[in-house]
Design a protein around this motif. Structure first.
Motif, mmCIF file in Angstrom:
data_model
loop_
_atom_site.group_PDB
_atom_site.id
_atom_site.type_symbol
_atom_site.label_atom_id
_atom_site.label_comp_id
_atom_site.label_asym_id
_atom_site.label_seq_id
_atom_site.Cartn_x
_atom_site.Cartn_y
_atom_site.Cartn_z
ATOM 1 N N THR A 105 2.454 -5.444 13.152
ATOM 2 C CA THR A 105 3.053 -4.631 12.113
ATOM 3 C C THR A 105 2.798 -3.623 11.114
ATOM 4 O OG1 THR A 105 5.437 -5.430 12.250
ATOM 5 C CG2 THR A 105 4.193 -4.474 14.452
ATOM 6 N N LEU A 106 3.423 -3.125 10.418
ATOM 7 C CA LEU A 106 3.770 -3.188 9.127
ATOM 8 C C LEU A 106 4.987 -3.863 9.214
ATOM 9 C CD1 LEU A 106 2.751 -0.989 6.701
ATOM 10 C CD2 LEU A 106 4.068 0.731 7.509
ATOM 11 N N LYS A 107 6.054 -3.535 9.667
ATOM 12 C CA LYS A 107 7.014 -4.743 8.941
ATOM 13 C C LYS A 107 6.761 -5.957 9.083
ATOM 14 C CE LYS A 107 11.627 -4.608 8.831
ATOM 15 N NZ LYS A 107 11.744 -6.254 7.727
ATOM 16 N N ASP A 108 5.995 -6.594 9.685
ATOM 17 C CA ASP A 108 5.376 -8.044 9.659
ATOM 18 C C ASP A 108 4.471 -8.082 8.065
ATOM 19 O OD1 ASP A 108 6.011 -8.372 12.582
ATOM 20 O OD2 ASP A 108 4.389 -8.389 12.990
ATOM 21 N N LEU A 109 3.822 -7.101 7.842
ATOM 22 C CA LEU A 109 3.022 -6.808 7.180
ATOM 23 C C LEU A 109 4.402 -7.469 5.565
ATOM 24 C CD1 LEU A 109 -0.444 -6.845 5.631
ATOM 25 C CD2 LEU A 109 0.206 -4.787 5.012
ATOM 26 N N TYR A 110 4.991 -6.304 5.456
ATOM 27 C CA TYR A 110 5.978 -6.000 4.502
ATOM 28 C C TYR A 110 6.484 -6.900 4.554
ATOM 29 C CZ TYR A 110 9.522 -4.064 1.752
ATOM 30 O OH TYR A 110 10.383 -3.510 0.447
ATOM 31 N N ASP A 111 7.123 -7.659 5.409
ATOM 32 C CA ASP A 111 7.730 -9.713 5.370
ATOM 33 C C ASP A 111 7.220 -10.167 4.656
ATOM 34 O OD1 ASP A 111 10.170 -8.041 6.106
ATOM 35 O OD2 ASP A 111 9.843 -8.965 7.993
ATOM 36 N N GLU A 112 5.427 -10.634 5.303
ATOM 37 C CA GLU A 112 4.636 -11.827 5.203
ATOM 38 C C GLU A 112 4.319 -10.910 3.760
ATOM 39 O OE1 GLU A 112 1.208 -12.529 6.907
ATOM 40 O OE2 GLU A 112 -0.103 -11.417 5.659
ATOM 41 N N ARG A 113 3.990 -9.856 2.774
ATOM 42 C CA ARG A 113 3.616 -9.759 1.500
ATOM 43 C C ARG A 113 4.999 -10.077 0.733
ATOM 44 N NH1 ARG A 113 -0.961 -5.143 1.089
ATOM 45 N NH2 ARG A 113 -2.484 -6.264 3.118
ATOM 46 N N VAL A 114 6.552 -9.794 0.409
ATOM 47 C CA VAL A 114 7.192 -9.524 -0.216
ATOM 48 C C VAL A 114 7.283 -10.836 -0.718
ATOM 49 C CG1 VAL A 114 9.315 -9.451 -0.787
ATOM 50 C CG2 VAL A 114 8.445 -7.404 0.904
ATOM 51 N N PRO A 136 0.881 -1.381 -0.016
ATOM 52 C CA PRO A 136 -0.235 0.134 0.258
ATOM 53 C C PRO A 136 0.967 1.056 0.033
ATOM 54 C CG PRO A 136 -0.070 -0.631 2.119
ATOM 55 C CD PRO A 136 0.555 -2.006 1.392
ATOM 56 N N ALA A 137 0.163 2.297 -0.543
ATOM 57 C CA ALA A 137 1.464 3.567 -0.528
ATOM 58 C C ALA A 137 2.402 3.334 -1.608
ATOM 59 C CB ALA A 137 1.360 4.128 0.380
ATOM 60 N N VAL A 138 2.751 1.999 -2.273
ATOM 61 C CA VAL A 138 3.929 2.178 -3.213
ATOM 62 C C VAL A 138 3.615 3.217 -4.795
ATOM 63 C CG1 VAL A 138 3.423 -0.175 -4.858
ATOM 64 C CG2 VAL A 138 5.740 1.056 -4.081
ATOM 65 N N GLY A 139 2.198 3.443 -4.921
ATOM 66 C CA GLY A 139 1.818 3.657 -5.827
ATOM 67 C C GLY A 139 1.739 3.404 -7.449
ATOM 68 N N LYS A 140 1.036 1.961 -6.562
ATOM 69 C CA LYS A 140 0.227 1.693 -7.696
ATOM 70 C C LYS A 140 -1.000 2.497 -8.843
ATOM 71 C CE LYS A 140 -1.085 -2.094 -5.053
ATOM 72 N NZ LYS A 140 -0.583 -0.889 -2.990
ATOM 73 N N GLY A 172 -3.136 -3.455 -2.119
ATOM 74 C CA GLY A 172 -1.924 -3.939 -1.914
ATOM 75 C C GLY A 172 -2.419 -5.585 -1.510
ATOM 76 N N SER A 173 -3.141 -5.433 -1.061
ATOM 77 C CA SER A 173 -3.714 -7.251 -0.513
ATOM 78 C C SER A 173 -4.800 -8.230 -2.235
ATOM 79 C CB SER A 173 -5.002 -7.244 0.764
ATOM 80 O OG SER A 173 -5.851 -6.345 -0.125
ATOM 81 N N VAL A 174 -4.112 -7.786 -3.033
ATOM 82 C CA VAL A 174 -4.884 -8.230 -3.707
ATOM 83 C C VAL A 174 -3.990 -9.869 -4.198
ATOM 84 C CG1 VAL A 174 -3.473 -7.915 -5.730
ATOM 85 C CG2 VAL A 174 -5.532 -8.810 -6.226
ATOM 86 N N LYS A 203 0.995 7.132 6.865
ATOM 87 C CA LYS A 203 1.264 7.809 7.791
ATOM 88 C C LYS A 203 0.157 6.748 8.896
ATOM 89 C CE LYS A 203 3.374 11.961 6.761
ATOM 90 N NZ LYS A 203 2.660 12.449 5.199
ATOM 91 N N SER A 204 -1.103 6.526 8.504
ATOM 92 C CA SER A 204 -1.968 6.217 9.157
ATOM 93 C C SER A 204 -2.555 4.732 8.625
ATOM 94 C CB SER A 204 -3.288 7.402 9.368
ATOM 95 O OG SER A 204 -4.039 6.740 10.376
ATOM 96 N N ALA A 205 -1.758 4.052 8.589
ATOM 97 C CA ALA A 205 -1.842 2.623 7.975
ATOM 98 C C ALA A 205 -4.002 2.056 8.297
ATOM 99 C CB ALA A 205 -0.756 1.620 8.620
ATOM 100 N N LYS A 206 -4.054 2.278 9.531
ATOM 101 C CA LYS A 206 -5.461 1.742 9.464
ATOM 102 C C LYS A 206 -6.589 2.603 8.833
ATOM 103 C CE LYS A 206 -5.229 -1.127 12.751
ATOM 104 N NZ LYS A 206 -6.162 -2.380 12.790
ATOM 105 N N ASN A 207 -6.637 4.489 8.790
ATOM 106 C CA ASN A 207 -7.378 5.195 8.095
ATOM 107 C C ASN A 207 -7.375 4.788 6.376
ATOM 108 O OD1 ASN A 207 -8.235 6.360 9.832
ATOM 109 N ND2 ASN A 207 -6.953 8.571 9.771
ATOM 110 N N ARG A 208 -6.151 4.363 6.411
ATOM 111 C CA ARG A 208 -5.851 4.222 4.634
ATOM 112 C C ARG A 208 -7.038 2.683 4.339
ATOM 113 N NH1 ARG A 208 -2.126 6.173 0.703
ATOM 114 N NH2 ARG A 208 -2.463 4.631 -1.322
ATOM 115 N N GLY A 209 -7.473 2.056 5.535
ATOM 116 C CA GLY A 209 -7.792 0.850 5.130
ATOM 117 C C GLY A 209 -7.194 -0.677 5.142
ATOM 118 N N VAL A 210 -5.747 -0.433 4.874
ATOM 119 C CA VAL A 210 -4.834 -1.979 5.015
ATOM 120 C C VAL A 210 -5.431 -2.690 5.739
ATOM 121 C CG1 VAL A 210 -1.982 -2.468 5.305
ATOM 122 C CG2 VAL A 210 -2.788 0.199 4.266
#
Ligand SMILES: Nc1ncnc2c1ncn2[C@@H]1O[C@H](COP(=O)(O)OP(=O)(O)OP(=O)(O)O)[C@@H](O)[C@H]1O
Ligand SMILES: O=C(O)C1=C[C@@H](O)[C@@H](O)[C@H](O)C1
Ligand SMILES: [Mg+2]
Length: 166
Positions: free
Chosen positions: A125-134, A10-14, A78-80, A111-118
């Motif tokens: 954590t966001l780091k957990d999510l990053y490592d899970e998705r890569v 999320p927020a990478v710019g897709k 991003g979750s697709v 800045k606010s992952a929850k508001n964006r609907g991640v």
């Protein structure tokens, strides 16, 4: 090139990169997050709140797996990459481009992952999510474009060059 499908954090710019790439190539553009919102009559974060993560991913899978387009840049959420039917479909109808950025870059932008609907599970954590998705991004990617240190315009140029030399 039939279609171009962007995957990435999320927020990478897709969406931001995708719409300009479409314009530069003379393609149509489709943001499937907007399709989901239209079909459900709710914002993404409201759908996640109401239906939970599993419910949201079912909707995301269904909506993305039904996309029938030609010469179109498609920017899903991003979750697709958790959606098996959708990803199988996208591999069949186009070139999947992994827009890649470091965890540090994504963390700064979100800045606010929850508001964006991640799609972030409780305690994750966001780091957990990053490592899970890569590994999922890497599994599905036909092409990978790294945008670290690049301005938006340079990222767009790099994507177009990568597509043209593929
Ligand atoms: N080099 C860059 N490449 C792409 N986006 C950038 C860059 N630098 C800054 N940005 C900004 O990062 C944000 C990317 O947001 P965008 O909504 O396009 O992400 P997304 O990948 O579609 O996220 P989501 O999975 O939530 O749909 C925008 O605000 C954009 O302006
Ligand atoms: O990366 C994510 O987990 C998400 C990103 C959004 O674009 C939406 O697709 C949804 O809110 C989930
Ligand atoms: Mg988007």
């Amino acid at each position: 090139m039939e279609n171009i499908i962007f995957i990435g954090m999320p927020a990478v710019g897709k969406s931001t990169v995708g719409v300009v790439v479409a314009k530069r190539l003379g393609y149509q553009f489709m943001d499937t997050d907007l399709l989901i919102q239209e079909e459900e009559g709710n914002l993404l974060r409201e759908i996640i709140e109401e239906k939970g993560i599993v419910g949201f991913l079912e909707i995301e899978d269904r909506v993305n797996a039904r996309v029938e387009v030609h010469n179109t840049v498609i920017s899903p959420g991003g979750s697709v990459v958790y959606c098996e039917n959708a990803m199988k479909h996208y591999k069949e109808i186009g070139t999947v481009v992994y827009l890649m950025a470091s965890y540090e870059t994504i963390n700064k932008r979100l800045k606010s992952a929850k508001n964006r609907g991640v799609v972030l599970r409780d305690g994750q954590t966001l780091k957990d999510l990053y490592d899970e998705r890569v590994p999922l991004f890497e599994r599905y990617a036909d092409l990978t474009v790294c945008e670290d240190g690049l301005k938006l315009e340079d990222t767009i140029d790099k994507v177009i060059e990568a597509l043209q030399s593929a």
